[in-house]
Motif scaffolding. Structure first.
Motif, mmCIF file in Angstrom:
data_model
loop_
_atom_site.group_PDB
_atom_site.id
_atom_site.type_symbol
_atom_site.label_atom_id
_atom_site.label_comp_id
_atom_site.label_asym_id
_atom_site.label_seq_id
_atom_site.Cartn_x
_atom_site.Cartn_y
_atom_site.Cartn_z
ATOM 1 N N ILE A 1 0.846 -1.186 0.000
ATOM 2 C CA ILE A 1 0.000 0.000 0.000
ATOM 3 C C ILE A 1 0.890 1.248 0.000
ATOM 4 O O ILE A 1 1.755 1.387 0.869
ATOM 5 N N SER A 2 0.681 2.138 -0.942
ATOM 6 C CA SER A 2 1.470 3.375 -0.974
ATOM 7 C C SER A 2 0.968 4.336 0.099
ATOM 8 O O SER A 2 -0.132 4.182 0.636
ATOM 9 N N LEU A 3 1.762 5.340 0.409
ATOM 10 C CA LEU A 3 1.365 6.334 1.396
ATOM 11 C C LEU A 3 0.109 7.072 0.930
ATOM 12 O O LEU A 3 -0.811 7.306 1.717
ATOM 13 N N ASP A 4 0.032 7.409 -0.344
ATOM 14 C CA ASP A 4 -1.157 8.090 -0.876
ATOM 15 C C ASP A 4 -2.410 7.221 -0.725
ATOM 16 O O ASP A 4 -3.477 7.716 -0.358
ATOM 17 N N GLN A 5 -2.272 5.936 -1.022
ATOM 18 C CA GLN A 5 -3.417 5.031 -0.874
ATOM 19 C C GLN A 5 -3.852 4.928 0.588
ATOM 20 O O GLN A 5 -5.047 4.924 0.883
ATOM 21 N N ALA A 6 -2.870 4.866 1.499
ATOM 22 C CA ALA A 6 -3.183 4.771 2.922
ATOM 23 C C ALA A 6 -3.900 6.028 3.408
ATOM 24 O O ALA A 6 -4.851 5.949 4.191
ATOM 25 N N VAL A 7 -3.464 7.187 2.936
ATOM 26 C CA VAL A 7 -4.118 8.446 3.317
ATOM 27 C C VAL A 7 -5.563 8.450 2.840
ATOM 28 O O VAL A 7 -6.478 8.793 3.592
ATOM 29 N N GLU A 8 -5.795 8.051 1.598
ATOM 30 C CA GLU A 8 -7.158 8.012 1.060
ATOM 31 C C GLU A 8 -8.038 7.050 1.862
ATOM 32 O O GLU A 8 -9.188 7.371 2.186
ATOM 33 N N ALA B 1 -12.345 12.269 7.783
ATOM 34 C CA ALA B 1 -11.498 13.339 8.313
ATOM 35 C C ALA B 1 -10.430 13.687 7.282
ATOM 36 O O ALA B 1 -10.220 12.952 6.316
ATOM 37 N N LYS B 2 -9.775 14.801 7.495
ATOM 38 C CA LYS B 2 -8.743 15.297 6.577
ATOM 39 C C LYS B 2 -7.365 14.967 7.145
ATOM 40 O O LYS B 2 -7.093 15.213 8.320
ATOM 41 N N ALA B 3 -6.485 14.416 6.314
ATOM 42 C CA ALA B 3 -5.116 14.115 6.740
ATOM 43 C C ALA B 3 -4.331 15.418 6.815
ATOM 44 O O ALA B 3 -4.338 16.216 5.879
ATOM 45 N N VAL B 4 -3.677 15.633 7.952
ATOM 46 C CA VAL B 4 -2.857 16.834 8.118
ATOM 47 C C VAL B 4 -1.369 16.497 8.169
ATOM 48 O O VAL B 4 -0.528 17.389 8.052
ATOM 49 N N ARG B 5 -1.065 15.210 8.318
ATOM 50 C CA ARG B 5 0.329 14.768 8.304
ATOM 51 C C ARG B 5 0.362 13.287 7.972
ATOM 52 O O ARG B 5 -0.489 12.519 8.422
ATOM 53 N N ALA B 6 1.368 12.876 7.184
ATOM 54 C CA ALA B 6 1.505 11.460 6.839
ATOM 55 C C ALA B 6 2.969 11.152 6.573
ATOM 56 O O ALA B 6 3.680 11.955 5.966
ATOM 57 N N ARG C 1 8.730 -4.295 9.929
ATOM 58 C CA ARG C 1 7.586 -3.916 9.084
ATOM 59 C C ARG C 1 7.625 -2.433 8.761
ATOM 60 O O ARG C 1 8.161 -1.637 9.519
ATOM 61 N N LEU C 2 7.004 -2.064 7.662
ATOM 62 C CA LEU C 2 6.809 -0.662 7.317
ATOM 63 C C LEU C 2 5.368 -0.286 7.633
ATOM 64 O O LEU C 2 4.456 -1.077 7.411
ATOM 65 N N GLU C 3 5.187 0.906 8.161
ATOM 66 C CA GLU C 3 3.822 1.365 8.408
ATOM 67 C C GLU C 3 3.709 2.842 8.038
ATOM 68 O O GLU C 3 4.677 3.591 8.110
ATOM 69 N N HIS C 4 2.520 3.193 7.619
ATOM 70 C CA HIS C 4 2.206 4.582 7.304
ATOM 71 C C HIS C 4 1.520 5.173 8.533
ATOM 72 O O HIS C 4 0.534 4.602 9.021
ATOM 73 N N ARG C 5 2.031 6.272 9.030
ATOM 74 C CA ARG C 5 1.411 6.946 10.173
ATOM 75 C C ARG C 5 0.741 8.212 9.657
ATOM 76 O O ARG C 5 1.375 9.042 9.020
ATOM 77 N N ILE C 6 -0.531 8.321 9.962
ATOM 78 C CA ILE C 6 -1.346 9.410 9.427
ATOM 79 C C ILE C 6 -2.034 10.126 10.575
ATOM 80 O O ILE C 6 -2.643 9.479 11.434
ATOM 81 N N ARG C 7 -1.956 11.432 10.580
ATOM 82 C CA ARG C 7 -2.677 12.249 11.573
ATOM 83 C C ARG C 7 -3.866 12.867 10.853
ATOM 84 O O ARG C 7 -3.723 13.513 9.821
ATOM 85 N N VAL D 1 -3.553 7.410 13.086
ATOM 86 C CA VAL D 1 -3.865 6.110 12.498
ATOM 87 C C VAL D 1 -2.593 5.506 11.943
ATOM 88 O O VAL D 1 -1.769 6.209 11.355
ATOM 89 N N SER D 2 -2.439 4.196 12.116
ATOM 90 C CA SER D 2 -1.324 3.464 11.524
ATOM 91 C C SER D 2 -1.889 2.494 10.494
ATOM 92 O O SER D 2 -2.864 1.803 10.766
ATOM 93 N N VAL D 3 -1.271 2.440 9.333
ATOM 94 C CA VAL D 3 -1.682 1.523 8.269
ATOM 95 C C VAL D 3 -0.490 0.666 7.910
ATOM 96 O O VAL D 3 0.586 1.196 7.565
ATOM 97 N N ASP D 4 -0.633 -0.648 8.010
ATOM 98 C CA ASP D 4 0.449 -1.557 7.626
ATOM 99 C C ASP D 4 0.697 -1.414 6.127
ATOM 100 O O ASP D 4 -0.234 -1.520 5.325
ATOM 101 N N ALA D 5 1.944 -1.168 5.750
ATOM 102 C CA ALA D 5 2.262 -0.907 4.349
ATOM 103 C C ALA D 5 2.148 -2.141 3.475
ATOM 104 O O ALA D 5 1.983 -2.033 2.256
ATOM 105 N N GLU D 6 2.208 -3.328 4.052
ATOM 106 C CA GLU D 6 2.091 -4.557 3.266
ATOM 107 C C GLU D 6 0.632 -4.969 3.094
ATOM 108 O O GLU D 6 0.166 -5.210 2.003
ATOM 109 N N SER D 7 -0.094 -5.041 4.215
ATOM 110 C CA SER D 7 -1.449 -5.601 4.180
ATOM 111 C C SER D 7 -2.553 -4.552 4.067
ATOM 112 O O SER D 7 -3.667 -4.887 3.674
ATOM 113 N N GLY D 8 -2.259 -3.326 4.491
ATOM 114 C CA GLY D 8 -3.297 -2.300 4.496
ATOM 115 C C GLY D 8 -4.136 -2.302 5.768
ATOM 116 O O GLY D 8 -5.090 -1.548 5.874
#
Length: 97
Positions: free
Chosen positions: A42-49, A57-62, A70-76, A87-94
């Motif tokens: 999962i890309s960072l853009d996909q995780a934000v969406e 809600a609107k993402a203000v930081r990612a 593991r890699l994870e996307h952290r989104i505020r 929110v944390s999104v696992d970059a492999e599984s979503g």
């Protein structure tokens, strides 16, 4: 004797600066590696969406970070009523938490 002290005063700042230069070089290298994180799922853009849709809600930081092996996307997120959610999104599984 005067020559010894003069030589010491001239070379001491040079010797003291060497560890700082090496430390800064290590910091610079580490920062460049962080920017090379490329998730294969999962890309960072996909995780934000995904997070924006799920929490309405609107993402203000990612950012993408390494969490152990593991890699994870952290989104505020900021909701319309002013609440902040992290929110944390696992970059492999979503998987989101």
């Amino acid at each position: 004797m005067r020559t010894f002290w003069h030589l010491l005063l001239v070379t001491l700042p040079l010797i003291a600066a060497v560890p700082n230069a090496n430390a800064q070089e290590l910091i610079d290298r580490r920062q460049r590696r962080e920017y090379r994180i490329e998730p294969s799922g999962i890309s960072l853009d996909q995780a934000v969406e995904m997070a924006q849709r799920r929490f309405r809600a609107k993402a203000v930081r990612a950012e993408t970070v390494r969490n152990g092996d593991r890699l994870e996307h952290r989104i505020r997120l900021l909701s319309a009523d002013g609440k902040v959610r992290n929110v944390s999104v696992d970059a492999e599984s979503g998987a989101m938490n």
